[in-house]
Design a protein around this motif. Structure first.
Motif, short mmCIF file in Angstrom:
data_model
loop_
_atom_site.label_atom_id
_atom_site.label_comp_id
_atom_site.label_asym_id
_atom_site.label_seq_id
_atom_site.Cartn_x
_atom_site.Cartn_y
_atom_site.Cartn_z
N THR A 1 0.84 -1.19 0.00
CA THR A 1 0.00 0.00 0.00
C THR A 1 0.88 1.24 0.00
O THR A 1 1.83 1.34 0.76
CB THR A 1 -0.91 0.00 1.24
OG1 THR A 1 -1.75 -1.16 1.19
CG2 THR A 1 -1.78 1.24 1.28
N GLN B 1 0.72 5.44 0.26
CA GLN B 1 -0.12 6.56 0.65
C GLN B 1 0.55 7.88 0.29
O GLN B 1 1.75 8.03 0.47
CB GLN B 1 -0.40 6.53 2.15
CG GLN B 1 -1.19 5.32 2.59
CD GLN B 1 -1.46 5.33 4.08
OE1 GLN B 1 -0.74 5.95 4.84
NE2 GLN B 1 -2.51 4.64 4.48
N GLU C 1 -4.46 6.95 -2.03
CA GLU C 1 -3.86 5.68 -1.58
C GLU C 1 -4.02 4.64 -2.68
O GLU C 1 -5.10 4.47 -3.23
CB GLU C 1 -4.54 5.21 -0.30
CG GLU C 1 -4.00 3.90 0.22
CD GLU C 1 -4.66 3.47 1.52
OE1 GLU C 1 -4.43 4.14 2.53
OE2 GLU C 1 -5.42 2.49 1.48
N SER D 1 -3.63 0.64 -3.25
CA SER D 1 -3.50 -0.62 -2.51
C SER D 1 -4.07 -1.75 -3.36
O SER D 1 -4.58 -1.51 -4.46
CB SER D 1 -4.25 -0.54 -1.17
OG SER D 1 -5.64 -0.51 -1.40
N GLU E 1 -6.70 -3.26 -2.82
CA GLU E 1 -8.15 -3.07 -2.89
C GLU E 1 -8.55 -2.15 -4.03
O GLU E 1 -9.63 -2.29 -4.60
CB GLU E 1 -8.67 -2.49 -1.58
CG GLU E 1 -8.51 -3.40 -0.39
CD GLU E 1 -8.92 -2.71 0.90
OE1 GLU E 1 -9.68 -1.72 0.83
OE2 GLU E 1 -8.49 -3.16 1.96
N LYS F 1 -7.92 4.73 -3.41
CA LYS F 1 -8.75 5.47 -2.46
C LYS F 1 -8.46 6.95 -2.64
O LYS F 1 -7.31 7.39 -2.58
CB LYS F 1 -8.45 5.05 -1.02
CG LYS F 1 -8.92 3.66 -0.71
CD LYS F 1 -8.66 3.30 0.73
CE LYS F 1 -9.04 1.86 0.98
NZ LYS F 1 -8.67 1.42 2.32
N TYR F 2 -9.55 7.70 -2.86
CA TYR F 2 -9.44 9.15 -3.04
C TYR F 2 -10.69 9.79 -2.47
O TYR F 2 -11.80 9.38 -2.79
CB TYR F 2 -9.28 9.49 -4.53
CG TYR F 2 -9.25 10.96 -4.84
CD1 TYR F 2 -8.19 11.74 -4.41
CD2 TYR F 2 -10.27 11.56 -5.54
CE1 TYR F 2 -8.15 13.10 -4.68
CE2 TYR F 2 -10.24 12.91 -5.82
CZ TYR F 2 -9.18 13.68 -5.39
OH TYR F 2 -9.16 15.02 -5.66
N GLN G 1 -12.05 9.67 0.56
CA GLN G 1 -12.85 8.73 1.36
C GLN G 1 -13.62 7.71 0.53
O GLN G 1 -14.53 7.06 1.03
CB GLN G 1 -13.82 9.49 2.27
CG GLN G 1 -13.21 10.57 3.12
CD GLN G 1 -12.16 10.03 4.09
OE1 GLN G 1 -12.26 8.92 4.58
NE2 GLN G 1 -11.14 10.83 4.35
N ARG G 2 -13.28 7.54 -0.73
CA ARG G 2 -13.97 6.59 -1.59
C ARG G 2 -12.95 5.65 -2.22
O ARG G 2 -11.87 6.08 -2.60
CB ARG G 2 -14.73 7.35 -2.67
CG ARG G 2 -15.65 6.50 -3.43
CD ARG G 2 -16.78 7.26 -4.04
NE ARG G 2 -17.57 6.29 -4.78
CZ ARG G 2 -18.15 6.54 -5.91
NH1 ARG G 2 -18.08 7.73 -6.43
NH2 ARG G 2 -18.82 5.62 -6.54
N CYS G 3 -13.31 4.38 -2.33
CA CYS G 3 -12.42 3.40 -2.93
C CYS G 3 -12.93 3.00 -4.31
O CYS G 3 -14.11 2.70 -4.49
CB CYS G 3 -12.33 2.16 -2.03
SG CYS G 3 -11.13 0.96 -2.64
N TYR G 4 -12.03 3.03 -5.28
CA TYR G 4 -12.33 2.64 -6.64
C TYR G 4 -11.57 1.34 -6.93
O TYR G 4 -10.36 1.37 -7.12
CB TYR G 4 -11.92 3.73 -7.62
CG TYR G 4 -12.57 5.07 -7.34
CD1 TYR G 4 -13.84 5.36 -7.84
CD2 TYR G 4 -11.93 6.03 -6.57
CE1 TYR G 4 -14.45 6.57 -7.58
CE2 TYR G 4 -12.54 7.25 -6.30
CZ TYR G 4 -13.79 7.52 -6.80
OH TYR G 4 -14.39 8.72 -6.54
#
Length: 150
Positions: free
Chosen positions: A11, A13, A73, A75, A77, A80-81, A83-86
């Protein structure tokens, strides 16, 4: 779909660029004091209002610059931008665009999603270590077979 063992990906950041926010804060403070002295003779409320606005903006810039909030971020998963994860499987392609407007250049990460008409555009200029974003995106894109748009 994946070409590599994604367990080896770490990950990464990215936080706000402290120097840029500090320069913006100092600039706001200097301009506020300067305009206070220019407009103080026209009425005390105008001068004080400008000084107060400049000081509040200056504090806001310093606060943002020295917060440890993660802006971007990468990662396993996804991305993440704000507060949302794509997730990576929703991403079709990405690009790093540099736009020059005559006064300066701005760098953007453009994410094109499979089921979206409008891409997500992230300005990288206010992010610390923006140069390494290109390298890290290339590593994740290769692992998840995501195209790079030139």
């Amino acid at each position: 779909m994946m070409t590599r063992d994604t367990r080896q990906l770490t990950t990464v950041q990215f936080k706000k660029h402290k120097a840029a926010y500090t320069v913006a804060g100092v600039t706001c403070f200097v301009l506020a004091v300067m305009f206070y002295f220019v407009y103080r003779s026209e009425g005390t409320t105008v001068g004080w209002a400008i000084l107060l606005a400049g000081l509040l903006l200056s504090v806001y810039c310093f606060w943002n610059g020295y917060s440890d909030t993660v802006v971007l971020e990468l990662s396993t998963e996804g991305i993440k931008y704000k507060q949302r994860c794509y997730p990576w499987d929703t991403l079709q392609s990405y690009a790093i665009n540099v736009q020059d407007d005559g006064e300066g250049s701005f760098t953007y990460l453009v994410l094109n999603f499979k089921n979206a008409k409008v891409p997500l555009t992230i300005q990288l200029d206010w992010i610390d270590d923006e140069a390494s974003i290109k390298q890290h995106m290339a590593i994740f894109a290769k692992a998840y077979e995501i195209e790079f748009d030139c």
